[in-house]
Design an enzyme around this catalytic site. Sequence first.
Site, PDB file in Angstrom:
ATOM      1  N   ASP A   1       5.527  -5.856   9.217  1.00  0.00           N
ATOM      2  CA  ASP A   1       4.784  -6.848  10.614  1.00  0.00           C
ATOM      3  C   ASP A   1       5.008  -6.700  11.695  1.00  0.00           C
ATOM      4  OD1 ASP A   1       4.392  -8.671   7.815  1.00  0.00           O
ATOM      5  OD2 ASP A   1       6.709  -8.934   7.965  1.00  0.00           O
TER       6      ASP A   1
ATOM      7  N   GLN B   1       3.442  -2.054   5.753  1.00  0.00           N
ATOM      8  CA  GLN B   1       5.165  -2.670   5.805  1.00  0.00           C
ATOM      9  C   GLN B   1       5.852  -0.935   7.263  1.00  0.00           C
ATOM     10  OE1 GLN B   1       3.948  -1.720   2.299  1.00  0.00           O
ATOM     11  NE2 GLN B   1       3.311  -3.383   2.718  1.00  0.00           N
TER      12      GLN B   1
ATOM     13  N   LYS C   1       1.104  -3.749  13.337  1.00  0.00           N
ATOM     14  CA  LYS C   1       0.291  -2.349  13.361  1.00  0.00           C
ATOM     15  C   LYS C   1      -1.396  -2.353  13.284  1.00  0.00           C
ATOM     16  CE  LYS C   1       2.893  -1.767   9.055  1.00  0.00           C
ATOM     17  NZ  LYS C   1       3.463  -2.681   9.834  1.00  0.00           N
TER      18      LYS C   1
ATOM     19  N   GLY D   1      -0.376  -7.817   4.892  1.00  0.00           N
ATOM     20  CA  GLY D   1      -0.757  -8.329   6.213  1.00  0.00           C
ATOM     21  C   GLY D   1      -1.079  -8.199   6.902  1.00  0.00           C
ATOM     22  N   HIS D   2      -1.951  -7.473   7.222  1.00  0.00           N
ATOM     23  CA  HIS D   2      -2.689  -7.268   8.927  1.00  0.00           C
ATOM     24  C   HIS D   2      -3.799  -7.750   9.629  1.00  0.00           C
ATOM     25  CE1 HIS D   2      -1.471  -3.106   7.611  1.00  0.00           C
ATOM     26  NE2 HIS D   2      -0.652  -3.490   7.924  1.00  0.00           N
TER      27      HIS D   2
END
Length: 436
Positions: free
Chosen positions: A13, A230, A16, A40-41
């Site tokens: 988180d 991650q 990225k 979750g980007h």
Amino acid sequence: MPNIVVVGAQWGDEGKGKVVDLLTEHAQVVVRFQGGNNAGHTLVVGGQKTVLHLIPSGILHSGKTCVIGNGVVIDPTVLMKEIDALKSRGFLADARQLLISSHAHVIFPWHKHLDALREKSRAGSAIGTTGRGIGPAYEDKVGRRGIRVADLLDATRLKRRVHERLGPASEEIFQLARAAKVPEPLLEEGDIIREYSELGERLREYVADTSLYLSEKVRKGTRILFEGAQGTLLDVDHGTYPFVTSSNCVAGNAAVGSGLGPTSIDRVLGITKAYTTRVGQGPFPTELSDELGERLRKVGDEFGATTGRPRRCGWLDVVVLRYATRVNGLWGLALTKMDVLSGLESVKICTSYELDGQRIEELPGDYEDLGRVKPVYEELPGWDKRLAGSRTLEDLPEAAQRYVRRIEELCGIPVVCVSVGADRGETILLANPYHA
Ligand code: IMP
């Protein structure tokens, strides 16, 4: 013509997605090489928010190719939803913009049930997984019993493989459900085969030998951007085991998870927040369980992009960052969410730990020891100006500039990017990794 890997330098988180979106302008191909829809980007462009779980964060740029590499585990239902949502907004108009490795492993409904039920059975020692079936799917992969994307495209093979796997998985699910005193989930073989066959047909146009595709790009000198998911401390080998994910999140896996040789990688950029967060269980030395931690969560909107869970928050830990620098071979750092620290009288950086009365500069090898360390802090003056309008380092208040410079000194590598807001434009790029 450098090829760059972007990895998380903390517990995930770190932002990225935003950095990958930003750097895509300078690359031709963006590759996800590990993880799955546990990621979750979040990208914000012109005020519009997009959350991606499987598709690389370069997809909002036209004319670029996004690749889901062999190292990713794919939930085809989630992937298809993501494709449909992007198409409905005018993205991914050309199917050639997305390539999916035929070797990537597939997440089936039993993986998700096993993930949830195993967590339940761990009770007090649960890992706090995202419940997306990631661990069980990777277990099947290394157990040499997984089902891959190529299998979805062959109806006879899919039928046989689902039949082989469903029996043993159902048996374990039955035992776990009985022990947990919860109803056994219904897994209907015919329904699964039908649903996954249909998904395979819908995905067929994207499936390719992505290793071959990428190696040709490397040969031609086309710029490739590898997008990690991650973070280093969640890596199955180098993270805070067993409170980790089930894949290698470090830069070395960019080659393995894309089917390229390590010589294809030129630079590694580590992403870190200006503070630290963690979701799920496991040691977190600089965690703030007080009002300040609550404030970081609120101001930083620290709730999981995948599960919505509140993230644990704390001060920046450069022992962790130095470790990430070492195990990833980081060339530089991108510092995100600097704006969240605005308004604090002072800010703290953890520079070392104390363990059993001894000062230590490195992470202890044993996660149980990491749970016992006391962070040693350096305190710096805070700043109260809003940072969102800053576009150069000099636009930042002096105290914020000092914070950035101190991180560089303590980590021994340059900070090449500072993010001061969620939007693509709210960024200070100090050195472009593709040109520097
Ligand atoms: P899993 O990957 O769902 O098996 O979860 C294992 C651990 O990794 C849990 O602590 C999760 O909260 C954490 N995790 C997995 N993916 C992410 C991510 O994208 N960001 C932050 N934490 C994650």
